[in-house]
Motif scaffolding. Structure first.
Motif, mmCIF file in Angstrom:
data_model
loop_
_atom_site.group_PDB
_atom_site.id
_atom_site.type_symbol
_atom_site.label_atom_id
_atom_site.label_comp_id
_atom_site.label_asym_id
_atom_site.label_seq_id
_atom_site.Cartn_x
_atom_site.Cartn_y
_atom_site.Cartn_z
ATOM 1 N N ASP A 169 0.833 -1.199 0.000
ATOM 2 C CA ASP A 169 0.000 0.000 0.000
ATOM 3 C C ASP A 169 0.871 1.253 0.000
ATOM 4 N N GLY A 170 0.256 2.350 -0.389
ATOM 5 C CA GLY A 170 0.938 3.633 -0.355
ATOM 6 C C GLY A 170 0.925 4.266 1.018
ATOM 7 N N GLU A 171 -0.022 3.851 1.866
ATOM 8 C CA GLU A 171 -0.127 4.335 3.236
ATOM 9 C C GLU A 171 -0.154 3.137 4.173
ATOM 10 N N PRO A 172 0.313 3.304 5.400
ATOM 11 C CA PRO A 172 0.303 2.166 6.325
ATOM 12 C C PRO A 172 -1.117 1.801 6.732
ATOM 13 N N PRO A 173 -1.480 0.523 6.713
ATOM 14 C CA PRO A 173 -2.814 0.108 7.147
ATOM 15 C C PRO A 173 -2.931 0.184 8.668
ATOM 16 N N PRO A 174 -4.142 0.178 9.199
ATOM 17 C CA PRO A 174 -4.317 0.304 10.658
ATOM 18 C C PRO A 174 -3.861 -0.961 11.376
ATOM 19 N N PRO A 175 -3.503 -0.844 12.658
ATOM 20 C CA PRO A 175 -3.115 -2.027 13.435
ATOM 21 C C PRO A 175 -4.315 -2.905 13.750
ATOM 22 N N LEU A 176 -4.069 -4.156 14.094
ATOM 23 C CA LEU A 176 -5.136 -5.018 14.588
ATOM 24 C C LEU A 176 -5.504 -4.608 16.011
ATOM 25 N N PRO A 177 -6.742 -4.855 16.417
ATOM 26 C CA PRO A 177 -7.099 -4.563 17.809
ATOM 27 C C PRO A 177 -6.329 -5.471 18.765
ATOM 28 N N VAL A 178 -6.018 -4.944 19.947
ATOM 29 C CA VAL A 178 -5.325 -5.733 20.965
ATOM 30 C C VAL A 178 -6.276 -6.800 21.492
ATOM 31 N N PRO A 179 -5.825 -8.048 21.645
ATOM 32 C CA PRO A 179 -6.715 -9.102 22.154
ATOM 33 C C PRO A 179 -7.306 -8.751 23.518
ATOM 34 N N ARG A 180 -8.511 -9.242 23.763
ATOM 35 C CA ARG A 180 -9.202 -8.973 25.031
ATOM 36 C C ARG A 180 -8.852 -10.061 26.037
ATOM 37 N N VAL A 181 -7.622 -10.029 26.492
ATOM 38 C CA VAL A 181 -7.127 -10.987 27.467
ATOM 39 C C VAL A 181 -6.266 -10.238 28.477
#
Length: 687
Positions: A169-181
């Motif tokens: 991509d030309g721009e960085p994609p968003p991070p994954l959500p932090v696990p709910r643990v």
């Protein structure tokens, strides 16, 4: 290009698709999920999409379906290297690429900026949930890339990885959500694992630490003088300061009383905030408010990496919090007493680099330190290498040297390091003069290099002939010129000769400034990460001790190499360590062992070989306390401490340390051979 998929035909070294799944969550990435099986010997996949791509960011989502962290590498195979095709990947050595890590069973999106290929940055930084990222090698010209591969390093068993949503991509994609643990308990320990010695409650911890606080304030080994030297050995009359002495072809350190001194040390004896929590707060069982009057001061904000990151680095000290819970308001003073007695009880006699200055001269332990900062210039030649021939460099060297004024006259100080692991020297066989000519900046180094060539060749025509190029004027060299040393044999010889001039200035100018400020203490050198080029030792005559950080299982060849390059000085190892996976941490560090017993054997095997070497005078373990399971400021999360986050010693490991201390001087004097039992090692889990 957007998203692309994994092609089974591009897998190599035994990597195989175990199965595929489907994910349609926008938050968690989308598309086909591939479950990869990787043999213990390592393996991965070619990424033909990256060769010649114009997009800036390569990213993918990954989860390691293991109970330990997993190191990965994105490798760039160059046209100028032999065997860059898939058929040769199992045997080829690659000097260029990224090494990074992922935590166990923690889905994360890895985002790689292909702008890093110019080699300007060594540690680019990592996103929340990722681990340390390191650029390996120097600059890569994109036109020289033949192929790119993503590979898991060798492990002690087969690996299973879950990978999806590979993208350009030309721009960085968003991070994954932090696990709910919840992954971290109230003491800063890793919740998914249990192990002998894991702290289960505050009452238990108080009992253990209060008992340790009552250890004797003396070395737990007879025959030591007050500095931890060999009592009665009388190498010199004693100068009141640490010094070096050579007798019978062997180098020694002498303590202020004149006795033989083997520096058995540990680095990072401090309680600084170093548990990185920004973006990961929800994973903790307990974190105090930032403005809490008791625990608030245990937070800190720092800039990491030094530039280019949008992620704010916030760190917390669980170590300090635990000490505060046990000892209350006087915890810092009691910690100083506690750690000094814990170290002395095992025969350790040196506070290594990055230790708390509050301990210096107060803990009854010799110490080393380093300049608060190394001299800089506004313009850099490459990475952190300054414009060393400029007046600006010399002036800043004088300012930096003044830091040593506070230590003058202190007999407990062994000496000072000028700096640690220069980033420019992480490139093997780097020719600094090439970087001078490549850099468009009008540096003093460039002016002096052009004058050097003028003096030698007299005319641009003679230079053109020697360098197999065309120069109408010496001023042509003011324009950026890449890889000048490759133009001809004469160009390479000239560039290496001028590089040695630069290296000598790099070392000698700050060394002389420090000597003027502090003539009493020893200059311990640069703590090179390794000798990345034979010319790196240039200027060694300015030091009293030559220092390297050495993460080999056996350090003897590294010491031999320094000696064989003509360095005639005592050699000190500034860093080494071994780690395991049986005490809660999920990565071993730069040398792996299967358990604490073998970790202790590895310590003794290593230290004995330093002591047995005629130039070896000491080695400093990195580091005092284990790192945070989710990563310190830069993402390291290793079991490399002698103590855990609760200030409790790893007993089996520390038993080996004490045993080693008992006989280290006998090994040094040659009356006892070094340990002969080869420890068991496993492939490192480190980044």
């Amino acid at each position: 290009m957007g998203q692309f998929t994994i092609n089974a035909e591009n897998l190599y070294k035994g990597a195989a698709i175990d199965r595929t799944e489907r994910i349609d969550s926008v938050e968690g990435g989308e598309g086909e999920v591939v479950i990869l099986s990787i043999p213990a010997s390592g393996g991965g996949m070619l990424l033909p999409q990256l060769a010649g791509c114009r997009e800036r960011y390569f990213s993918f989502c990954i989860e390691a379906l293991e109970d330990h962290s997993v190191p990965l590498e994105l490798l760039f195979h160059l046209k100028s290297e032999e065997g860059a095709g898939k058929e040769a990947l199992g045997n080829s050595h690659v000097d260029h690429g990224l090494r990074f890590g992922v935590m166990p069973r923690f889905p994360v999106r890895i985002v790689i900026d292909l702008g890093w290929l110019d080699g300007h940055v060594l540690f680019p930084g990592h996103g929340a949930g990722g681990l340390k990222v390191v650029w390996m090698g120097g600059r890569i010209e994109t036109g020289d890339i033949k192929s790119v591969s993503l590979e898991a390093r060798s492990s002690f068993h087969d690996l299973t990885l879950k990978i999806w949503d590979l993208r350009l991509d030309g721009e960085p994609p968003p991070p994954l959500p932090v696990p709910r643990v919840k992954l971290i308990d109230e003491f800063g320990q890793y919740k998914p694992k249990d192990w002998p010695g894991k702290t289960k409650g505050l009452t238990e911890l108080k009992t253990k630490l209060e008992a340790a606080l009552n250890l004797p304030d003396s070395y737990g080994i007879p025959g030591r003088d007050r500095y931890g030297g060999l009592a009665g050995s009388a190498l010199t009359p004693g100068s009141g300061f640490f010094s070096k002495v050579k007798k019978g072809g062997r180098w020694y350190l002498a303590d202020p009383e004149g006795n033989a001194f083997f520096s058995a040390g540990v680095t990072c004896v401090n309680v600084h905030p170093d548990c990185r929590i920004d973006g990961l707060e929800s994973l903790m069982d307990w974190l105090p408010p930032r403005d809490d009057p008791v625990y608030g001061p245990l937070y800190a904000d720092r800039q990491w990496p030094e530039s280019g990151s949008e992620r704010r680095c916030r760190v917390f000290s669980f170590l300090g919090a635990n000490l505060s819970k046990v000892f209350g308001e006087t915890w810092r003073e009691k910690w100083g007493t506690l750690i000094a007695r814990q170290l002395k009880a095992r025969g350790l006699n040196t506070l290594g680099n990055w230790s708390d200055p509050a301990l210096f001269g107060a803990a009854g332990l010799p110490y080393v330190t380093h300049l608060e900062r190394f001299p800089e210039t506004g313009e850099k030649i490459f990475r952190d290498f300054p414009d060393v021939l400029s007046g600006e460099y010399a002036e800043d060297a004088e300012r930096c040297a003044r830091y040593l004024e506070r230590y003058r006259g202190d007999p407990w100080m062994i000496g000072y390091f000028l700096r640690n692991e220069p980033a420019w020297a992480f490139v093997n066989n780097l020719i600094l003069a090439d970087e001078v000519l490549r850099n468009p900046a009008p540096t003093v180094c460039k002016t002096r290099l052009i004058q050097f060539l003028k003096d030698k060749y007299q005319s641009p025509q003679a230079l053109s002939t020697a360098w197999n190029s065309v120069f109408n004027s010496f001023d042509d060299l003011q324009k950026p010129l890449g890889n000048a040393s490759r133009l001809s044999a004469a160009a390479r010889e000239d560039q290496r000769e001028f590089s040695r001039i630069l290296l000598d200035a790099y070392v000698s100018i700050p060394s002389r400034a420090c000597r003027r400020v502090d003539p009493d203490h020893m200059n311990l050198g640069m703590r090179w990460a390794w000798i990345s080029d034979p010319d790196v030792v240039t200027g060694w005559e300015n030091f009293d001790v030559f220092s390297i950080n050495c993460y080999f299982e056996d350090p003897s060849p590294a010491l031999d190499h320094v000696r064989d390059l003509g360095v005639d000085l005592p050699i000190m190892i500034g860093e080494f360590h071994f780690g395991a996976l049986d005490l809660g941490l999920t990565a071993t560090g730069l040398n792996g062992t299967p358990n604490q017993k073998e970790r202790g054997k590895a310590y003794q095997y290593y230290c004995d070989r330093i002591a047995a070497h005629p130039f070896g005078v000491g080695c400093h373990w990195f580091q005092c306390y284990d790192q945070f399971p989710l990563g310190r400021f830069d993402g390291e999360n290793y079991n490399i401490g002698l103590f855990d986050v609760c200030s409790l010693p790893h007993e089996e490991m520390m038993g080996a340390v004490a045993n080693c201390s008992k006989h280290i001087y006998r090994v040094m004097e040659g009356s006892l051979p070094p340990a002969g039992n080869l420890p068991e090692y496993i492939p490192m889990i480190a980044f």
